[in-house]
Design an enzyme around this catalytic site. Structure first.
Site, PDB file in Angstrom:
ATOM      1  N   ASN A 248       0.842  -1.204   0.000  1.00 46.38           N
ATOM      2  CA  ASN A 248       0.000   0.000   0.000  1.00 46.38           C
ATOM      3  C   ASN A 248       0.876   1.252   0.000  1.00 46.38           C
ATOM      4  O   ASN A 248       0.919   2.006   0.964  1.00 46.38           O
ATOM      5  CB  ASN A 248      -0.947  -0.030   1.206  1.00 46.38           C
ATOM      6  CG  ASN A 248      -2.042   1.006   1.099  1.00 46.38           C
ATOM      7  OD1 ASN A 248      -2.061   1.981   1.833  1.00 46.38           O
ATOM      8  ND2 ASN A 248      -2.964   0.786   0.181  1.00 46.38           N
TER       9      ASN A 248
ATOM     10  N   ARG B 126      -1.235   4.859   1.292  1.00 43.88           N
ATOM     11  CA  ARG B 126      -2.237   5.173   0.266  1.00 43.88           C
ATOM     12  C   ARG B 126      -3.634   5.187   0.857  1.00 43.88           C
ATOM     13  O   ARG B 126      -4.434   6.070   0.549  1.00 43.88           O
ATOM     14  CB  ARG B 126      -2.163   4.188  -0.912  1.00 43.88           C
ATOM     15  CG  ARG B 126      -3.027   4.647  -2.095  1.00 43.88           C
ATOM     16  CD  ARG B 126      -2.990   3.691  -3.278  1.00 43.88           C
ATOM     17  NE  ARG B 126      -3.621   4.271  -4.444  1.00 43.88           N
ATOM     18  CZ  ARG B 126      -4.928   4.258  -4.701  1.00 43.88           C
ATOM     19  NH1 ARG B 126      -5.763   3.686  -3.839  1.00 43.88           N
ATOM     20  NH2 ARG B 126      -5.410   4.813  -5.797  1.00 43.88           N
ATOM     21  N   CYS B 127      -3.927   4.224   1.722  1.00 43.48           N
ATOM     22  CA  CYS B 127      -5.246   4.185   2.358  1.00 43.48           C
ATOM     23  C   CYS B 127      -5.528   5.444   3.170  1.00 43.48           C
ATOM     24  O   CYS B 127      -6.666   5.892   3.265  1.00 43.48           O
ATOM     25  CB  CYS B 127      -5.352   2.974   3.288  1.00 43.48           C
ATOM     26  SG  CYS B 127      -5.462   1.383   2.470  1.00 43.48           S
ATOM     27  N   MET B 128      -4.484   6.008   3.784  1.00 42.04           N
ATOM     28  CA  MET B 128      -4.660   7.138   4.692  1.00 42.04           C
ATOM     29  C   MET B 128      -4.712   8.486   3.982  1.00 42.04           C
ATOM     30  O   MET B 128      -4.749   9.528   4.652  1.00 42.04           O
ATOM     31  CB  MET B 128      -3.528   7.165   5.723  1.00 42.04           C
ATOM     32  CG  MET B 128      -3.519   6.008   6.691  1.00 42.04           C
ATOM     33  SD  MET B 128      -2.356   6.256   8.052  1.00 42.04           S
ATOM     34  CE  MET B 128      -0.783   6.356   7.184  1.00 42.04           C
TER      35      MET B 128
END
Length: 411
Positions: free
Chosen positions: A355, A400-402
């Site tokens: 990620n 990336r998620c954050m």
């Protein structure tokens, strides 16, 4: 570049991003509630905040403007005045299970007594029963049994701002999310786009709004170029939602190709970006666990059909060739998580080693705990900036998620 949302790639220099700093919501629940709230553990908040601040500071030091979801939400509501504050709260209460009744009235009175920022923070953090001088008598769902401590659940997944909405070109999708624990989250983004002075009335395209039954989440949406989008067919995103957003993009944007990539439907690989990210013009991270025999995986390249709204689907299984064809590349570099070692790759993928967040071509932000994957990226010529990750990673999401990129420079 005048649009407040402008994202035509995964790798253009990141100019503006939206984050959510973890707050009380990430530890305002018990182990019994973890499955319901989609968590595997309860992060230690002071360290999670320290790590998130390190992440935000890293982005700023590399030239990125950092905005915060919680602040934008309150500013948007204030911009709309008392009428918007009332309607926003009515919608949030309805989606929390209280369209009317005594509990609705008590919650509304309590939340309206707070400043707008405190109201937003309280909704995000959760409202416990013992916060109100009120004994509810109209509880109707299993989640609201007498021994359940919350009237309104906390939203611990909010620091993964990638998922409720996704920037695509000069617009975005505002997503109907899969699980009830996260479905309220996209109401914040809808409110920001409609009413915040930075975004309202700026001609932004909403490629798909949140008012659907079919599911899609931003972790599955990757902008590979100014005309190619990749979307994961995953635990969190359905094939019919992909076809829907493809039709809208083909009709009203420059995007003319959507690559649907099927990944295992499980919690460890919940989104495409947990197993596959673009990090340079010709380099990608990939978790070996998604590839079948011979490195194959099911993909469907979707392009416009002859008639209005018709789609053409081309099923193929050679991901590398599909990407080369779509992006006009002679070759590309698929870099395996954990260097392909079955133990290391499994461990580092669980801790979001795949990620990665590209902040410029060949420059990526990663979690420091995934040291094998990070060193391999460096050996492949990438500049790797690793950030602290012991507590943030307990939420099962990486850099990336954050992050929700709002503006990237064009390549």
């Amino acid at each position: 570049m005048t649009s407040p949302i402008h994202v035509n790639s995964e790798i253009g220099k990141l100019k503006t991003v939206m984050l959510k700093r973890p707050d009380v919501e990430v530890e305002n629940f018990t182990p019994d509630m973890m499955e319901r709230l989609l968590f595997d553990d309860i992060p230690y908040l002071p360290i999670a905040q320290k790590e998130h601040d390190n992440f935000a500071d890293t982005l700023r030091q590399n030239g990125t403007e950092v905005l915060y979801l919680e602040q934008l939400s309150a500013e948007a509501i204030d911009a709309g005045g008392d009428e918007l504050k009332n309607s926003f709260l009515e919608q949030m209460l309805t989606e929390s299970g209280y369209a009317m009744g005594a509990t609705h009235d008590a919650l509304k009175e309590y939340l309206l007594s707070l400043s707008t920022q405190d109201m937003v923070n309280k909704i995000m953090g959760g409202v416990r029963k013992d916060e109100l001088d009120f004994v509810p008598s109209d509880l109707v769902s299993a989640a609201e049994e007498n021994d359940y401590p919350f009237l309104m659940d906390p939203m611990p997944n909010l620091y993964f701002t990638r998922d409720p909405a996704a920037s695509i070109g000069d617009g975005l999708s505002i997503n109907h999310m899969t699980f009830a624990a996260r479905q309220r989250e996209s109401l914040f983004m809808e409110t920001i786009i409609k009413y915040h002075p930075r975004f309202a009335n700026k001609g932004l395209n909403v490629w798909r709004d949140r008012n659907h039954d079919t599911r899609i989440e931003g972790g599955d949406e990757l902008v590979l170029s100014d005309h190619v989008l990749a979307i994961g067919v995953s635990q969190r995103t359905s094939a019919n939602a992909i076809e829907d957003i493809a039709r809208n993009l083909f009709r009203d944007s420059k995007f003319d190709k959507v690559i649907a990539i099927k990944i295992p439907h499980n919690h460890a690989m919940m989104h495409l970006d947990t197993v596959f990210t673009m990090i340079n013009t010709d380099q990608f991270t990939v978790h070996p666990g998604i590839l079948g025999e011979g490195g194959h995986i099911d993909t469907w390249t979707i392009t416009p059909g002859k008639g209005d709204g018709e789609l053409k689907l081309d099923h193929r299984t050679d991901l590398k060739q599909v990407l080369k064809d779509a992006l006009g590349l002679d070759d590309l570099d698929l870099i395996p998580t954990g260097n392909g070692d079955p133990i290391i790759s499994g461990r580092e993928q669980w801790n979001d080693g795949s990620n990665t967040l590209a902040i410029a071509p060949g420059v990526v932000v990663t979690y420091n705990r995934n040291y094998v994957s990070n060193e391999l990226l460096r050996k492949h010529g990438l500049k790797v900036i690793d950030v602290l990750s012991s507590e943030l990673s307990r939420g099962r999401g990486g850099p990336r998620c954050m992050s929700m990129p709002l503006v990237r420079e064009d390549l």
